[in-house]
Design an enzyme around this catalytic site. Structure first.
Site, PDB file in Angstrom:
ATOM      1  N   ASP A  30     -48.590-109.714  -9.272  1.00  0.00           N
ATOM      2  CA  ASP A  30     -49.547-108.691  -9.661  1.00  0.00           C
ATOM      3  C   ASP A  30     -48.890-107.331  -9.422  1.00  0.00           C
ATOM      4  O   ASP A  30     -48.517-107.015  -8.292  1.00  0.00           O
ATOM      5  CB  ASP A  30     -50.816-108.835  -8.800  1.00  0.00           C
ATOM      6  CG  ASP A  30     -52.080-108.569  -9.579  1.00  0.00           C
ATOM      7  OD1 ASP A  30     -52.124-107.541 -10.279  1.00  0.00           O
ATOM      8  OD2 ASP A  30     -53.028-109.383  -9.475  1.00  0.00           O
ATOM      9  N   ASP A  63     -51.991-104.712 -13.284  1.00  0.00           N
ATOM     10  CA  ASP A  63     -53.314-104.258 -12.878  1.00  0.00           C
ATOM     11  C   ASP A  63     -53.706-102.952 -13.589  1.00  0.00           C
ATOM     12  O   ASP A  63     -52.913-102.002 -13.597  1.00  0.00           O
ATOM     13  CB  ASP A  63     -53.271-104.024 -11.362  1.00  0.00           C
ATOM     14  CG  ASP A  63     -54.634-103.814 -10.749  1.00  0.00           C
ATOM     15  OD1 ASP A  63     -55.450-104.738 -10.796  1.00  0.00           O
ATOM     16  OD2 ASP A  63     -54.877-102.709 -10.218  1.00  0.00           O
ATOM     17  N   GLU A  75     -53.722-105.980 -17.915  1.00  0.00           N
ATOM     18  CA  GLU A  75     -55.176-105.887 -17.769  1.00  0.00           C
ATOM     19  C   GLU A  75     -55.634-104.600 -18.446  1.00  0.00           C
ATOM     20  O   GLU A  75     -55.215-103.508 -18.059  1.00  0.00           O
ATOM     21  CB  GLU A  75     -55.576-105.856 -16.295  1.00  0.00           C
ATOM     22  CG  GLU A  75     -57.092-105.881 -16.118  1.00  0.00           C
ATOM     23  CD  GLU A  75     -57.573-105.446 -14.736  1.00  0.00           C
ATOM     24  OE1 GLU A  75     -58.690-105.834 -14.364  1.00  0.00           O
ATOM     25  OE2 GLU A  75     -56.854-104.706 -14.038  1.00  0.00           O
ATOM     26  N   HIS A  77     -60.674-113.079 -10.408  1.00  0.00           N
ATOM     27  CA  HIS A  77     -61.140-112.710  -9.071  1.00  0.00           C
ATOM     28  C   HIS A  77     -62.155-111.568  -9.093  1.00  0.00           C
ATOM     29  O   HIS A  77     -62.641-111.181  -8.038  1.00  0.00           O
ATOM     30  CB  HIS A  77     -59.932-112.312  -8.217  1.00  0.00           C
ATOM     31  CG  HIS A  77     -59.256-111.082  -8.749  1.00  0.00           C
ATOM     32  ND1 HIS A  77     -58.617-111.067  -9.974  1.00  0.00           N
ATOM     33  CD2 HIS A  77     -59.148-109.827  -8.257  1.00  0.00           C
ATOM     34  CE1 HIS A  77     -58.146-109.846 -10.205  1.00  0.00           C
ATOM     35  NE2 HIS A  77     -58.458-109.078  -9.174  1.00  0.00           N
ATOM     36  N   ASP A  78     -62.417-111.005 -10.254  1.00  0.00           N
ATOM     37  CA  ASP A  78     -63.393-109.916 -10.366  1.00  0.00           C
ATOM     38  C   ASP A  78     -64.686-110.371 -11.032  1.00  0.00           C
ATOM     39  O   ASP A  78     -65.606-109.555 -11.193  1.00  0.00           O
ATOM     40  CB  ASP A  78     -62.810-108.762 -11.213  1.00  0.00           C
ATOM     41  CG  ASP A  78     -61.599-108.104 -10.572  1.00  0.00           C
ATOM     42  OD1 ASP A  78     -61.523-108.051  -9.325  1.00  0.00           O
ATOM     43  OD2 ASP A  78     -60.728-107.627 -11.331  1.00  0.00           O
TER      44      ASP A  78
HETATM   45  C1  GLC Z   1     -58.189-104.474 -11.123  1.00  0.00           C
HETATM   46  C2  GLC Z   1     -58.237-105.644 -10.190  1.00  0.00           C
HETATM   47  C3  GLC Z   1     -59.327-105.427  -9.190  1.00  0.00           C
HETATM   48  C4  GLC Z   1     -58.993-104.178  -8.398  1.00  0.00           C
HETATM   49  C5  GLC Z   1     -58.777-102.984  -9.312  1.00  0.00           C
HETATM   50  C6  GLC Z   1     -58.092-101.877  -8.587  1.00  0.00           C
HETATM   51  O1  GLC Z   1     -59.319-104.378 -11.922  1.00  0.00           O
HETATM   52  O2  GLC Z   1     -58.381-106.833 -10.915  1.00  0.00           O
HETATM   53  O3  GLC Z   1     -59.496-106.525  -8.333  1.00  0.00           O
HETATM   54  O4  GLC Z   1     -60.017-103.896  -7.501  1.00  0.00           O
HETATM   55  O5  GLC Z   1     -57.960-103.296 -10.412  1.00  0.00           O
HETATM   56  O6  GLC Z   1     -56.765-102.230  -8.292  1.00  0.00           O
END
Ligand code: GLC
Ligand code: CA
Length: 549
Positions: free
Chosen positions: A98, A200, A242, A316-317
């Protein structure tokens, strides 16, 4: 057909603190992951996406990194990481890391130095602005985790920008030294044997703060192209961005087949249609299958041949799919398989989030204090203080809190679900005695073996990887049905998203023809006639081979 290796790969996401605890401190770790590689090999996945394992004060469970090149002690050591990469490789599994470079931790040495003085060589690694005349923040931007996006910093009398928590200061990508440092770090990890990166909130690195542009900033794609050239471009890596903001046009830029940016996008249009336009996930909207199908169909057709998408229900979100779109009760197993079949037969790279292959469900803690997620805790406090009803907020948390996905993995029915022998950092979901890996592995009809079969099917049937997509019955409120077609085969994927029996009228061209059933969660259907009645949450796939003309 020759194609990049990740076109028929399946990715498994591990949230390290919740996967497996090897030393019984209640926290998952790298040796724990190594001990479960045989399980993952049995499932058949090709790639592990490891959520962050780097040194971090863990304000956001590792998405706040204080050293990009060392491992958090609670997770292990660099030597454990090397062992994981090597042990995975032996099993044909690659590891992607990540990459969290929109922001660092406020405890990263760069920020520690930056905040000490305006003369620090790292000052310009972050985004600083003067207070307004009355001392208030430069603008009234609101951070994703509550409160202002600006945090006043005493020593130098300026505000710094943080889109997430105040312990996650945004990096300044306008400073060429930032990409330079990030690229060097990425190359060292690639040299160490990782196969790529999940990036991310990568759509935020092109931000233009003074013009109020955060997602999809003007320099975003230039920066991705520069990163590609400086790092993974020549390494046959898997890179997945992402991008909450990506529409299909944008996605084609990220993942264009020329390969000068990323392998694929990870976008959320199918998720956010379930949220309120104003209150987001804290005011869930009722599930609407017709809308969901439109979104899937749009992405399937528009990216075909022109980009590459990720396929996922979970990460995970997000809440657990079986709770959100299926039935966590009576039809849990059947609906979990239905969701898997509906997703895995589309074009794109499927992602399985740990526990999804067991049909794990959402959790419902009564007390807000049992939640650990910074977003859940901050937003509960902020919204209740602003006058929102606390019990309505609890209901929204039960439905959409990120901790739904983060309760420890269920390995067996022993205390703490076989995840640990002591109290876990986040409580286990009490339903682990019925839902766990040991139970699944002992039952050939389990959700686990459905996922195993889906992974095999993708590798054996090029039509799943590359075939055309055609949505059937777009207006049907309960059934998601589609075709995948290439020169040799036609596949029909037919799934009932409801707890009722429903009858459907499929196109005549599909009726009364003998095919074979590739997978199903109930009966093995091989032909169709005029009166097709689907059982609750039934799903099946029929393949017809075309007779050569
Ligand atoms: C992304 C991650 C999340 C995190 C955010 C800030 O959306 O998936 O878990 O809190 O970025 O890094
Ligand atoms: Ca541990």
């Amino acid at each position: 057909m020759t194609h990049p290796w990740w076109h028929d790969a399946v990715v498994y996401q591990i949230y390290p603190r919740s996967f497996m605890d090897s030393n019984n401190d209640g926290m998952g770790d790298l040796p724990g992951i190594i001990s479960k590689l045989d399980y993952l090999a049995q499932l058949g996945i090709d790639v592990i996406w490891l959520s962050p394992v780097f040194k971090s004060p863990m304000d956001d469970n590792g998405y706040d990194i204080s050293d990009y090149e060392d491992i958090a002690p609670e997770f292990g050591t660099l030597a454990d990481m090397d062992r994981l990469i090597a042990a995975a490789k032996v099993r044909g599994i690659r590891i992607i890391l990540d990459l969290v470079v929109n922001h660092s931790s406020d405890e990263h040495p760069w920020f520690v130095s930056a905040r000490q003085s305006k003369e620090s060589p790292y000052r310009d690694f972050y985004i600083w602005r003067q207070p307004q005349a009355d001392g208030s923040p430069p603008s009234d931007l609101h951070s994703y985790f509550g409160g202002s996006m600006w945090e006043f910093d005493e020593p130098t009398g300026e505000y710094y920008l943080h889109q997430f928590s105040k312990k996650q200061p945004d990096l300044n990508w306008d400073n060429p030294a930032v990409p330079e440092a990030v690229h060097a770090m990425m190359n060292r990890w690639l040299d160490r044997g990782v196969a790529g990166f999940r990036m991310d909130v990568i759509d935020l690195i092109g931000k233009d703060v003074d013009r109020g542009i955060f997602a999809k900033g003007p320099k975003l794609h230039d920066r991705l192209q520069a990163m590609n050239q400086a790092t993974f471009g020549q390494r046959d890596a898997l890179t997945v961005g992402e991008a909450w903001s990506a529409d299909t046009e944008e996605a084609k830029r990220y993942s264009n087949p020329n390969g000068n940016e990323l392998s694929m996008v990870f976008q959320f249009e199918h998720i956010v249609i379930g949220w309120d336009p104003e209150h987001g996930k804290w005011k869930p909207r009722p599930f609407n299958l017709v809308e969901l199908k439109q979104v899937f169909a749009k992405w399937q057709t528009e990216l075909h041949g022109q980009g590459w998408n990720s396929l996922f229900w979970n990460n995970h979100d997000l809440p657990r799919a079986v709770s959100k779109y299926g039935d966590p009760g009576q039809y849990r197993v059947r609906s979990a398989k239905m969701l898997a079949i509906a997703l895995h037969l589309m074009q794109g790279t499927p992602y399985i989030y740990q526990g999804e292959e067991l049909g794990m469900t959402n959790v419902q803690f009564d007390a807000i204090d049992d939640y650990q997620d910074i977003e859940t805790r901050n937003l509960f406090a902020e919204r209740v203080a602003a006058g929102h009803d606390a019990s309505e907020m609890m209901a929204a948390i039960h439905e959409n809190s990120r901790d739904n996905a983060r309760t420890p993995m269920h390995w067996d029915d022993s205390d703490y679900a076989g995840f640990s022998q002591s109290q876990s950092w986040l409580k286990v979901n009490p339903n682990y005695r019925e839902i766990n890996a040991a139970q699944c592995l002992a039952d050939p009809e389990s959700v686990f073996f459905c996922y195993q079969q889906l992974i095999k099917l993708r590798k054996a049937n090029d039509v799943i990887v590359h075939g055309d997509f055609e949505l059937l019955l777009p207006e049907h409120e309960k059934v998601f049905a589609y075709l995948r077609v290439d020169q040799a085969n036609t596949l029909l994927v037919c799934t009932n998203f409801s707890a009722e029996s429903v009858s459907v009228q499929l196109p005549e061209s599909l009726l009364h023809k003998q095919g074979d059933c590739l997978i199903s969660n109930l009966e093995q259907r091989t032909t169709l006639d005029e009166n097709l009645t689907l059982a609750p949450f039934e799903a099946f796939v029929i393949r017809w081979e075309k007779t050569p003309a």
